[in-house]
Motif scaffolding. Structure first.
Motif, PDB file in Angstrom:
ATOM      1  N   LEU B 113      19.444  -3.454  -7.271  1.00  0.00           N
ATOM      2  CA  LEU B 113      18.352  -2.665  -7.856  1.00  0.00           C
ATOM      3  C   LEU B 113      18.847  -1.678  -8.918  1.00  0.00           C
ATOM      4  O   LEU B 113      18.094  -1.309  -9.823  1.00  0.00           O
ATOM      5  N   TYR B 115      20.768  -2.337 -11.353  1.00  0.00           N
ATOM      6  CA  TYR B 115      20.658  -3.045 -12.636  1.00  0.00           C
ATOM      7  C   TYR B 115      19.192  -3.164 -13.046  1.00  0.00           C
ATOM      8  O   TYR B 115      18.867  -3.151 -14.230  1.00  0.00           O
ATOM      9  N   GLU B 116      18.323  -3.303 -12.029  1.00  0.00           N
ATOM     10  CA  GLU B 116      16.888  -3.357 -12.288  1.00  0.00           C
ATOM     11  C   GLU B 116      16.447  -2.094 -13.043  1.00  0.00           C
ATOM     12  O   GLU B 116      15.651  -2.163 -13.984  1.00  0.00           O
ATOM     13  N   LEU B 119      17.625  -2.013 -16.595  1.00  0.00           N
ATOM     14  CA  LEU B 119      16.813  -2.906 -17.429  1.00  0.00           C
ATOM     15  C   LEU B 119      15.490  -2.268 -17.852  1.00  0.00           C
ATOM     16  O   LEU B 119      14.812  -2.780 -18.741  1.00  0.00           O
TER      17      LEU B 119
END
Lengths: 325, 325
Positions: B113, B115-116, B119
């Motif tokens: 999460l 990296y989520e 992004l």
């Protein structure tokens, strides 16, 4: 046109050049160990094949193919801890060989290294898209593993819930391999979507086949112990379908077997298998598997790429779905 | 100019809006649990402050600040398993409350999460750079944790090796917070480098202080048990420096204490503390800490941003490094 074995060899060569032998050894040696336990390397090959549908060569896709293989092995390391599995491909699992803490931490660094490989692609402008697709898959794999663990103690598992679980736990990674290859090749959203659907359905067919083989497979050919799912009381498609179709009496018998653990193993396997045969649930599972494969192939047909290149993916799917039973 | 408490409140508000309460509950409830155990949220605040040095507002940096807080909490969940810790901030650790498997899997999904959230930034062209810097840090944190575990059984730990270990395990994340904020503000490589050096040195000073407080701190003010490092035979800066400076006789005495586990706890703490005092290693540690802070502040001075905004970071660092002893 390269053959399957060439894709595999090129991937293995890339893996060799990018080995994890660095300090601290206690962290990275287990990574090398699990990565080298073998396997057919189908996931990275799928990335390369998807990319190569739209390009002449596939060197550019090698780092991405590495990311999915590292992810797959990360999930094996942590799943083996959660399943308390002593063996993987006939060798000690990472946590059995190196201890629990190493199993956790080496798994963690593998998950992080996946992104490291995604960052290695030359087309820097695609990194955000690649990470987004990869991440969507990685979350699904965790959620699928959670549902799988939840289902062990739940009595109300439905077939749709089961299919979602295997889609997340198994099919999402196959789908992701094809998506990543196609996105890296800038194949356009229609091609990407059809390749994703191809991968997802092949993944579902593959898991359906695994359920069948686990119960009805040839012990000589099946890698794991035949009957393992029955002994572990796993709520597979076969069980759930039998619970839906069988008579009240047979449902009760199946229920009783599934709550029994202290039992003669062969007796239990034989009895449950007979109940599955009686209600023809293995045939229904095989039909379901065929439907998934058919859907997968329909999507692959729609992909705008040379037929000879697509044939590689048809062949690979056929090889995966052996229909031994 | 917003105050520290405003940064904290804005972060907590973002965290509230982006809570993890979704299905499967067994996976995400532990994530909410650990994220809400509290803490001063210094890491996310550092991201926001670094960003705000170069911008009017800091809304755009909130997802990135969330990524580092989720990462910090991921590392707590997995470290607590590795340390077999029952409590965290006075509450049961995740694996104690929810079981080992949940501790592993919920930690995994938290790592994903992160990296989520990276992004989610609006400046899509910066995602690759943000992920690269984040990843470099994440690998270091794992390597630092491995070195820390290795050092428990090694007799040849040097002070430079120890400093590398704490740089990786603790300072790398503080450095990363400042780097991410500055990169997102497109502050230019010189500013980014100075802010990184500021963060790294503050992180090192902070760890040095933690080593001192663990042995000489006021039990009323120090969150953990004073003397814990001594009882766990941790090879801190104090121990390594004493081994370097002490007489052969005192080295032997320290060695003997460090191999003793079945012992009166207070007696051991008192004796080891006396050895540290005798060879003035706590003063050397305090000097080292001061040096790191001085270096940190020199770098912050070099950052091209309004002095009033930089003052927020000076103040925060001063608050972190309380010099209670």
């Amino acid at each position: 046109m390269p053959e399957l074995s060439e894709f595999q060899a090129d991937f293995l060569q890339y893996m060799k050049v990018n080995s994890f032998s660095k300090a601290p050894e206690g962290l990275y040696e287990p990574v090398d160990y699990i990565m080298q336990l073998g396997g057919k390397r189908l996931r990275p090959v799928l990335v390369l094949m998807a990319y190569q549908l739209f390009e002449e060569t596939y060197d550019e896709a090698l780092p991405v193919s590495m990311a999915v293989e590292v992810f797959h092995n990360f999930s094996l390391v942590h799943d083996d801890i959660m399943d308390a599995a002593p063996l993987r491909r006939g060798k000690p699992t990472v946590h059995h060989r190196y201890g629990l803490n190493t199993g956790i931490l080496s798994g963690d660094v593998m998950l992080i290294l996946c992104y490291e490989f995604l960052l290695k692609v030359e087309k820097r402008h695609l990194v955000a898209d690649l990470v987004a697709v990869f991440n969507e898959m990685a979350v699904k794999v965790c959620e699928g593993q959670q549902y799988d663990m939840d289902f062990e103690t739940r009595k109300d598992v439905t077939i749709p819930a089961y299919l979602t679980m295997i889609e997340y736990k198994t099919a999402a990674l196959i789908e992701c391999c094809l998506a990543l290859g196609a996105i890296l090749a800038e194949a356009g959203s229609e091609n990407v979507d059809h390749l994703r659907a191809f991968g997802r359905n092949i993944g579902l067919a593959f898991q359906m086949q695994d359920d069948i083989l686990d119960t009805f497979g040839d012990p000589e050919k099946f890698g794991k112990k035949v009957g393992g799912d029955i002994l572990n009381n796993k709520k597979t498609f076969l069980v759930l379908k039998a619970m839906e179709l069988a008579s009240a009496e047979d449902r009760k018998a199946l229920d009783t077997w599934m709550e029994t653990t202290e039992v003669n193993e062969e007796e239990k396997i034989t009895a449950v298998r007979a109940l599955f045969r009686k209600w023809k649930v293995h045939e229904l599972a095989a039909e379901k598997m065929d439907q998934y494969q058919k859907t997968a192939f329909e999507h692959l047909l729609q992909v705008q790429a040379p037929a000879a290149k697509k044939q590689l993916l048809f062949d690979l799917a056929d090889q995966l779905l052996v229909r031994e039973v």
